[in-house]
Write an enzyme that holds these catalytic residues in place. Sequence first.
Site, PDB file in Angstrom:
ATOM      1  N   ASN A  14       0.993  -1.123   0.070  1.00  0.00           N
ATOM      2  CA  ASN A  14      -0.052   0.277  -0.008  1.00  0.00           C
ATOM      3  C   ASN A  14       0.298   1.026  -0.039  1.00  0.00           C
ATOM      4  O   ASN A  14       2.005   1.732   0.654  1.00  0.00           O
ATOM      5  CB  ASN A  14      -0.820   0.058   1.394  1.00  0.00           C
ATOM      6  CG  ASN A  14      -0.183  -0.252   2.467  1.00  0.00           C
ATOM      7  OD1 ASN A  14       0.912  -0.685   2.472  1.00  0.00           O
ATOM      8  ND2 ASN A  14      -1.349   0.902   3.218  1.00  0.00           N
ATOM      9  N   GLU A  37       0.096   5.205   1.172  1.00  0.00           N
ATOM     10  CA  GLU A  37      -0.828   6.332   1.103  1.00  0.00           C
ATOM     11  C   GLU A  37      -0.269   7.521   0.212  1.00  0.00           C
ATOM     12  O   GLU A  37       0.648   7.706   0.116  1.00  0.00           O
ATOM     13  CB  GLU A  37      -0.842   6.345   2.633  1.00  0.00           C
ATOM     14  CG  GLU A  37      -1.233   5.046   3.255  1.00  0.00           C
ATOM     15  CD  GLU A  37      -1.371   4.687   4.898  1.00  0.00           C
ATOM     16  OE1 GLU A  37      -2.195   3.962   5.605  1.00  0.00           O
ATOM     17  OE2 GLU A  37      -0.870   6.101   5.694  1.00  0.00           O
ATOM     18  N   CYS A  88      -3.705   0.417  -2.685  1.00  0.00           N
ATOM     19  CA  CYS A  88      -3.542  -0.765  -2.172  1.00  0.00           C
ATOM     20  C   CYS A  88      -2.656  -1.937  -2.328  1.00  0.00           C
ATOM     21  O   CYS A  88      -2.756  -1.899  -3.384  1.00  0.00           O
ATOM     22  CB  CYS A  88      -4.859  -1.285  -1.905  1.00  0.00           C
ATOM     23  SG  CYS A  88      -6.372  -0.641  -1.009  1.00  0.00           S
ATOM     24  N   GLU A 108      -3.461  -4.697  -2.891  1.00  0.00           N
ATOM     25  CA  GLU A 108      -3.553  -5.832  -4.026  1.00  0.00           C
ATOM     26  C   GLU A 108      -3.395  -5.373  -5.411  1.00  0.00           C
ATOM     27  O   GLU A 108      -3.481  -5.779  -6.235  1.00  0.00           O
ATOM     28  CB  GLU A 108      -5.109  -6.259  -3.634  1.00  0.00           C
ATOM     29  CG  GLU A 108      -5.332  -7.105  -2.421  1.00  0.00           C
ATOM     30  CD  GLU A 108      -5.219  -5.799  -0.514  1.00  0.00           C
ATOM     31  OE1 GLU A 108      -6.029  -6.153   0.158  1.00  0.00           O
ATOM     32  OE2 GLU A 108      -4.931  -4.904  -1.082  1.00  0.00           O
ATOM     33  N   CYS A 125     -10.900  -5.209   0.565  1.00  0.00           N
ATOM     34  CA  CYS A 125     -11.205  -3.781   0.561  1.00  0.00           C
ATOM     35  C   CYS A 125     -12.002  -4.367  -0.123  1.00  0.00           C
ATOM     36  O   CYS A 125     -11.738  -5.270  -1.636  1.00  0.00           O
ATOM     37  CB  CYS A 125     -10.548  -2.396   0.658  1.00  0.00           C
ATOM     38  SG  CYS A 125      -9.503  -2.195  -1.127  1.00  0.00           S
ATOM     39  N   CYS A 184     -10.889  -3.806  -4.286  1.00  0.00           N
ATOM     40  CA  CYS A 184      -9.663  -4.619  -4.665  1.00  0.00           C
ATOM     41  C   CYS A 184      -9.734  -5.945  -4.362  1.00  0.00           C
ATOM     42  O   CYS A 184      -9.984  -6.550  -5.521  1.00  0.00           O
ATOM     43  CB  CYS A 184      -8.896  -4.646  -3.220  1.00  0.00           C
ATOM     44  SG  CYS A 184      -7.718  -3.390  -3.031  1.00  0.00           S
TER      45      CYS A 184
END
Length: 131
Positions: A41, A43, A52, A54, A91, A94
């Site tokens: 990830n 940010e 993310c 994934e 999430c 993803c």
Amino acid sequence: MIQNMTDAAMAARANAYAPYSGFKVGAALKGESGRIYTGCNVENSSYSMTICAERNAVFQAVAAGERHFRTIAIVGGRTDDEAESKPCVPCGACLQVLAEFCGGDLPVLLADGVHKLSDFLPSQFCLDEKG
């Protein structure tokens, strides 16, 4: 295979950039070719610009020409111990990206065991091309 995938995800997690949440995530995605693509990830202070782990792994694989996948391992947490012991479920965004390239039977390796993609996303969005 499971340990190699988890190790690759943990190594990717080490590169995560998570100064705001402190929650670092790593993913390792195995393509049909056998190659493993990793992501972490990243940010951003404008939270909607965060990516993310994934999706990072999927996008790296697609950029390399891979379109079919065998499995994904995901680890995440504020500490290594948390990442190794608590499942980090993908999430919704993803899950939908994974569903674009993978069937519902895709093995999803988490800290608590192996799940199927369809366990988390039983009804993916599909564009009806028939109109």
